[in-house]
Design a protein around this motif. Structure first.
Motif, PDB file in Angstrom:
ATOM      1  N   LEU A  41       0.828  -1.200   0.000  1.00 37.12           N
ATOM      2  CA  LEU A  41       0.000   0.000   0.000  1.00 37.12           C
ATOM      3  C   LEU A  41       0.865   1.253   0.000  1.00 37.12           C
ATOM      4  O   LEU A  41       0.583   2.214  -0.738  1.00 37.12           O
ATOM      5  N   VAL A  42       1.898   1.260   0.832  1.00 38.65           N
ATOM      6  CA  VAL A  42       2.809   2.412   0.861  1.00 38.65           C
ATOM      7  C   VAL A  42       3.490   2.580  -0.491  1.00 38.65           C
ATOM      8  O   VAL A  42       3.602   3.698  -1.019  1.00 38.65           O
ATOM      9  N   THR A  43       3.933   1.480  -1.082  1.00 37.98           N
ATOM     10  CA  THR A  43       4.595   1.542  -2.384  1.00 37.98           C
ATOM     11  C   THR A  43       3.669   2.125  -3.443  1.00 37.98           C
ATOM     12  O   THR A  43       4.083   2.951  -4.274  1.00 37.98           O
ATOM     13  N   GLY A 183      -4.117  15.044   7.605  1.00 40.19           N
ATOM     14  CA  GLY A 183      -3.090  15.098   6.574  1.00 40.19           C
ATOM     15  C   GLY A 183      -1.701  15.246   7.160  1.00 40.19           C
ATOM     16  O   GLY A 183      -1.482  16.038   8.084  1.00 40.19           O
ATOM     17  N   LEU A 184      -0.758  14.466   6.639  1.00 38.83           N
ATOM     18  CA  LEU A 184       0.650  14.553   7.029  1.00 38.83           C
ATOM     19  C   LEU A 184       1.345  15.446   6.008  1.00 38.83           C
ATOM     20  O   LEU A 184       1.426  15.107   4.827  1.00 38.83           O
ATOM     21  N   LEU A 185       1.827  16.593   6.447  1.00 39.81           N
ATOM     22  CA  LEU A 185       2.291  17.644   5.537  1.00 39.81           C
ATOM     23  C   LEU A 185       3.400  17.180   4.608  1.00 39.81           C
ATOM     24  O   LEU A 185       4.371  16.551   5.032  1.00 39.81           O
ATOM     25  N   MET A 186       3.237  17.541   3.306  1.00 38.82           N
ATOM     26  CA  MET A 186       4.281  17.349   2.318  1.00 38.82           C
ATOM     27  C   MET A 186       4.915  18.683   1.934  1.00 38.82           C
ATOM     28  O   MET A 186       6.132  18.827   1.918  1.00 38.82           O
ATOM     29  N   SER A 187       4.082  19.679   1.623  1.00 38.56           N
ATOM     30  CA  SER A 187       4.594  20.986   1.210  1.00 38.56           C
ATOM     31  C   SER A 187       3.552  22.058   1.453  1.00 38.56           C
ATOM     32  O   SER A 187       2.345  21.758   1.590  1.00 38.56           O
ATOM     33  N   THR A 193       9.461  30.469   6.282  1.00 36.18           N
ATOM     34  CA  THR A 193      10.907  30.531   6.511  1.00 36.18           C
ATOM     35  C   THR A 193      11.346  29.541   7.584  1.00 36.18           C
ATOM     36  O   THR A 193      12.489  29.087   7.599  1.00 36.18           O
ATOM     37  N   ASP A 194      10.435  29.194   8.468  1.00 36.90           N
ATOM     38  CA  ASP A 194      10.757  28.256   9.536  1.00 36.90           C
ATOM     39  C   ASP A 194       9.592  27.281   9.661  1.00 36.90           C
ATOM     40  O   ASP A 194       8.427  27.697   9.701  1.00 36.90           O
ATOM     41  N   ALA A 195       9.898  25.998   9.733  1.00 36.23           N
ATOM     42  CA  ALA A 195       8.850  24.985   9.792  1.00 36.23           C
ATOM     43  C   ALA A 195       9.329  23.797  10.622  1.00 36.23           C
ATOM     44  O   ALA A 195      10.545  23.605  10.799  1.00 36.23           O
ATOM     45  N   PRO A 196       8.425  22.991  11.144  1.00 37.49           N
ATOM     46  CA  PRO A 196       8.834  21.767  11.839  1.00 37.49           C
ATOM     47  C   PRO A 196       9.568  20.819  10.896  1.00 37.49           C
ATOM     48  O   PRO A 196       9.498  20.942   9.666  1.00 37.49           O
ATOM     49  N   LEU A 197      10.256  19.872  11.479  1.00 35.87           N
ATOM     50  CA  LEU A 197      10.959  18.866  10.691  1.00 35.87           C
ATOM     51  C   LEU A 197       9.959  17.843  10.161  1.00 35.87           C
ATOM     52  O   LEU A 197       8.966  17.519  10.831  1.00 35.87           O
ATOM     53  N   PRO A 198      10.189  17.326   8.933  1.00 38.41           N
ATOM     54  CA  PRO A 198       9.241  16.344   8.382  1.00 38.41           C
ATOM     55  C   PRO A 198       9.159  15.090   9.247  1.00 38.41           C
ATOM     56  O   PRO A 198      10.150  14.640   9.812  1.00 38.41           O
ATOM     57  N   VAL A 199       7.967  14.549   9.331  1.00 40.88           N
ATOM     58  CA  VAL A 199       7.763  13.286  10.043  1.00 40.88           C
ATOM     59  C   VAL A 199       8.429  12.164   9.260  1.00 40.88           C
ATOM     60  O   VAL A 199       8.423  12.152   8.024  1.00 40.88           O
ATOM     61  N   ASP A 200       9.026  11.237   9.972  1.00 46.45           N
ATOM     62  CA  ASP A 200       9.735  10.135   9.317  1.00 46.45           C
ATOM     63  C   ASP A 200       8.804   9.348   8.398  1.00 46.45           C
ATOM     64  O   ASP A 200       7.630   9.119   8.734  1.00 46.45           O
ATOM     65  N   PRO A 201       9.294   8.912   7.233  1.00 48.91           N
ATOM     66  CA  PRO A 201       8.467   8.074   6.345  1.00 48.91           C
ATOM     67  C   PRO A 201       8.217   6.714   6.982  1.00 48.91           C
ATOM     68  O   PRO A 201       8.941   6.294   7.899  1.00 48.91           O
ATOM     69  N   PRO A 202       7.207   6.001   6.520  1.00 45.32           N
ATOM     70  CA  PRO A 202       6.920   4.681   7.099  1.00 45.32           C
ATOM     71  C   PRO A 202       8.061   3.707   6.872  1.00 45.32           C
ATOM     72  O   PRO A 202       8.750   3.752   5.847  1.00 45.32           O
TER      73      PRO A 202
END
Length: 293
Positions: A41-43, A183-187, A193-202
């Protein structure tokens, strides 16, 4: 217990053990199949082309399992005053936070966005700084995720925080939001200018389920092999004991010449001398006295 009954008991124990191993092996095979479906499913969905939210999630509807991780495109405004932190999120071996911000779409729906994770502060558990989301009209691309279960332990969080991304718990603090997914943010456009770090991929780790399933099958075979070894060893031991008993009970046949001769009288003096341990002078004197008689 008779030998046959004991062996039947051994075989019965081996059969019961094999049944238990078969059940556990089948359970591990099922877990492996579920994990394989998750990876597939992830793929299939993770890098798909973003579509409008309405194409995958109708208002108030639940997210279809086949649409998890699908990217969607949203347009609207962040409700920055209602942002929350979800605590105790594991990232890089530390208990971090994730920033949750409701997002009002142009059609009036409010959809929750997980903007990413924030490390704990240098002198306190809360992050030193929480980046503000972009103001005004924003185009967001995010991957769909189902809401998480509420804590079974009953643990809670202080105001402005939630223990898990349970959409019902979030709505208690933010007001009504879409209950079917977040929703898990992509863009974001415009990008801040400042944003949280991306959540780790599955994770793409298939897990140990297949190897465990095979191990349980091997355990069942080893159980039968062990019982077979016990029975064979016991049979061999009984044959050896029977052969020893036959040897002890068998009469000794003497040659005709020996059986015809009269048996020689055993001399007790000679027998006494033969049983003596290494002789000394006293023993020699004792033997001389016996000879003199």
């Amino acid at each position: 217990m008779p030998t046959g009954a004991r062996w039947a008991m051994y075989v019965g124990i081996a059969i019961l053990f094999a049944i238990a191993c078969a059940y556990l092996s089948n359970w591990q095979f099922s877990r492996n199949a579920e994990r394989s479906e998750q990876l597939q499913l992830v793929t299939d969905n993770y890098d798909a082309t973003p579509v409008a939210l309405g194409d995958l999630l109708a208002p108030g509807a639940d997210l279809a399992p086949s649409d998890e991780w699908r990217p969607v495109r949203l347009e609207g405004q962040y409700l920055a005053d209602e942002q929350l932190l979800v605590r105790n999120r594991a990232h890089n071996g530390s208990a971090a936070y994730e920033q949750l911000v409701p997002f009002r779409l142009t059609d009036g729906r409010v959809f929750l966005i997980d903007r990413g994770w924030l490390p704990p502060g240098n002198s306190q558990s809360l992050p030193d700084e929480i980046p503000a989301p972009p103001a005004g009209t924003v185009t967001v691309e995010a991957r769909l995720r189902p809401g998480e279960a509420a804590p079974t332990s009953g643990r809670t969080a202080e105001a402005g925080q939630v223990p898990t991304i349970n959409l019902g718990l979030v709505a208690e603090q933010t007001g009504p939001i879409e209950p079917g997914a977040y929703g898990l943010l992509m863009s974001e456009d415009p990008a801040p200018t400042d944003a949280p770090l991306p959540v780790d991929p599955p994770s793409d780790d298939p897990g140990p389920y297949l190897s465990y399933a095979i191990q349980w099958i091997l355990f069942a075979l080893m159980g039968f092999g062990f019982i077979t070894y016990v029975i064979v060893s016991e049979r061999k031991l009984r044959r050896e004991e029977a052969d020893d008993d036959d040897d002890e009970l068998a009469p000794v046949a003497l040659p005709a010449s020996e059986s015809a001769e009269p048996r020689r009288r055993v001399d007790p003096v000679a027998l006494h001398r033969a049983r003596k341990r290494p002789k000394d002078r006293d023993a020699d004197d004792e033997d001389a006295l016996l000879d003199a008689r």
